[in-house]
Design a protein around this motif. Structure first.
Motif, PDB file in Angstrom:
ATOM      1  N   SER A 112      89.269  34.822  39.424  1.00 28.98           N
ATOM      2  CA  SER A 112      89.237  36.135  38.790  1.00 28.98           C
ATOM      3  C   SER A 112      87.807  36.446  38.402  1.00 28.98           C
ATOM      4  O   SER A 112      86.955  35.550  38.353  1.00 28.98           O
ATOM      5  N   GLY A 113      87.546  37.726  38.122  1.00 28.71           N
ATOM      6  CA  GLY A 113      86.248  38.111  37.588  1.00 28.71           C
ATOM      7  C   GLY A 113      85.344  38.874  38.522  1.00 28.71           C
ATOM      8  O   GLY A 113      84.250  39.277  38.132  1.00 28.71           O
ATOM      9  N   GLY A 114      85.758  39.094  39.761  1.00 31.90           N
ATOM     10  CA  GLY A 114      84.917  39.850  40.668  1.00 31.90           C
ATOM     11  C   GLY A 114      84.840  41.320  40.279  1.00 31.90           C
ATOM     12  O   GLY A 114      85.548  41.779  39.392  1.00 31.90           O
ATOM     13  N   GLY A 115      83.955  42.037  40.974  1.00 34.07           N
ATOM     14  CA  GLY A 115      83.831  43.460  40.692  1.00 34.07           C
ATOM     15  C   GLY A 115      82.609  44.054  41.341  1.00 34.07           C
ATOM     16  O   GLY A 115      81.924  43.413  42.134  1.00 34.07           O
ATOM     17  N   LEU A 116      82.344  45.304  40.965  1.00 35.47           N
ATOM     18  CA  LEU A 116      81.192  46.050  41.462  1.00 35.47           C
ATOM     19  C   LEU A 116      80.152  46.149  40.355  1.00 35.47           C
ATOM     20  O   LEU A 116      80.462  46.634  39.258  1.00 35.47           O
ATOM     21  N   VAL A 117      78.939  45.676  40.636  1.00 37.40           N
ATOM     22  CA  VAL A 117      77.855  45.721  39.659  1.00 37.40           C
ATOM     23  C   VAL A 117      76.586  46.203  40.358  1.00 37.40           C
ATOM     24  O   VAL A 117      76.536  46.304  41.586  1.00 37.40           O
ATOM     25  N   GLN A 118      75.569  46.464  39.559  1.00 38.89           N
ATOM     26  CA  GLN A 118      74.282  46.878  40.103  1.00 38.89           C
ATOM     27  C   GLN A 118      73.344  45.676  40.181  1.00 38.89           C
ATOM     28  O   GLN A 118      73.525  44.680  39.466  1.00 38.89           O
TER      29      GLN A 118
ATOM     30  N   ASN B 175      71.152  38.112  37.263  1.00 39.62           N
ATOM     31  CA  ASN B 175      70.137  38.701  38.132  1.00 39.62           C
ATOM     32  C   ASN B 175      70.664  38.851  39.563  1.00 39.62           C
ATOM     33  O   ASN B 175      70.020  38.436  40.532  1.00 39.62           O
ATOM     34  N   LEU B 176      71.824  39.460  39.671  1.00 42.78           N
ATOM     35  CA  LEU B 176      72.472  39.578  40.980  1.00 42.78           C
ATOM     36  C   LEU B 176      71.670  40.459  41.925  1.00 42.78           C
ATOM     37  O   LEU B 176      70.999  41.421  41.500  1.00 42.78           O
TER      38      LEU B 176
END
Length: 125
Positions: free
Chosen positions: A7-13, A85-86
Motif C-alpha cells: 500500500s502507499g502508492g500514488g501520484l506525486v511531484q 526526493n523522488l
C-alpha cells in the motif's frame, strides 16, 4: 508461503516523498528477507531495496541510495520503504517480495518466491 500486501502508492511531484508499506501474513516473519522491486513500462523488474527481518542487514540499488530507506515495524509485520526526493525516473509499479536466503541479499528477482500485487508510483516532473 507468505502473503504480501502493498500500500502507499500514488501520484506525486518530483522532489516529493512517499512511503510504501508491505504487510506480511506470517507468524514466522523473522526468517524472511523482504525486498522492494519496481517495473516501469517496457522494462524489466529491477531491485530497489531489501532488508533481512532479523538483524540490520540491508541492500539498496545505486539509483536510490541516499534517497530511499527501508525499515520494519515488527508489531505490524510490516516493512516500509520511505522514498524521498523522488524523480520522474522512479515512476513504476512497485512490488514487495519475500525470500529466505542464507547469505546476502540477491538482486535477481527470480530468486524471490513470494510477491505482492504491486502498487503504482507516478512522479510528475
Amino acid at each position: 508461503q507468505v502473503q504480501l500486501v502493498e500500500s502507499g502508492g500514488g501520484l506525486v511531484q518530483a522532489g516529493d516523498s512517499l512511503r510504501l508499506s508491505c504487510t506480511a501474513s506470517t507468524r514466522t516473519f523473522w526468517q524472511y528477507t523482504i525486498g522492494w522491486f519496481r517495473q516501469a513500462p517496457g522494462k524489466e523488474r529491477e531491485f530497489v531495496a531489501a532488508r533481512k527481518w532479523s538483524g540490520d542487514s540491508t541492500g539498496y540499488a545505486d539509483s536510490v541510495k541516499g534517497r530511499f530507506t527501508i525499515s520494519r515495524d515488527n508489531a505490524k509485520n510490516t516493512v516500509l520503504l520511505q522514498m524521498s526526493n523522488l524523480e520522474a525516473e522512479d515512476t513504476a509499479v512497485y512490488y514487495c517480495a519475500a525470500g529466505v536466503f542464507a547469505n546476502g541479499i540477491p538482486y535477481d528477482a527470480r530468486q524471490w518466491f513470494s510477491w505482492g500485487q504491486g502498487t503504482q508510483v507516478t512522479v510528475s516532473s
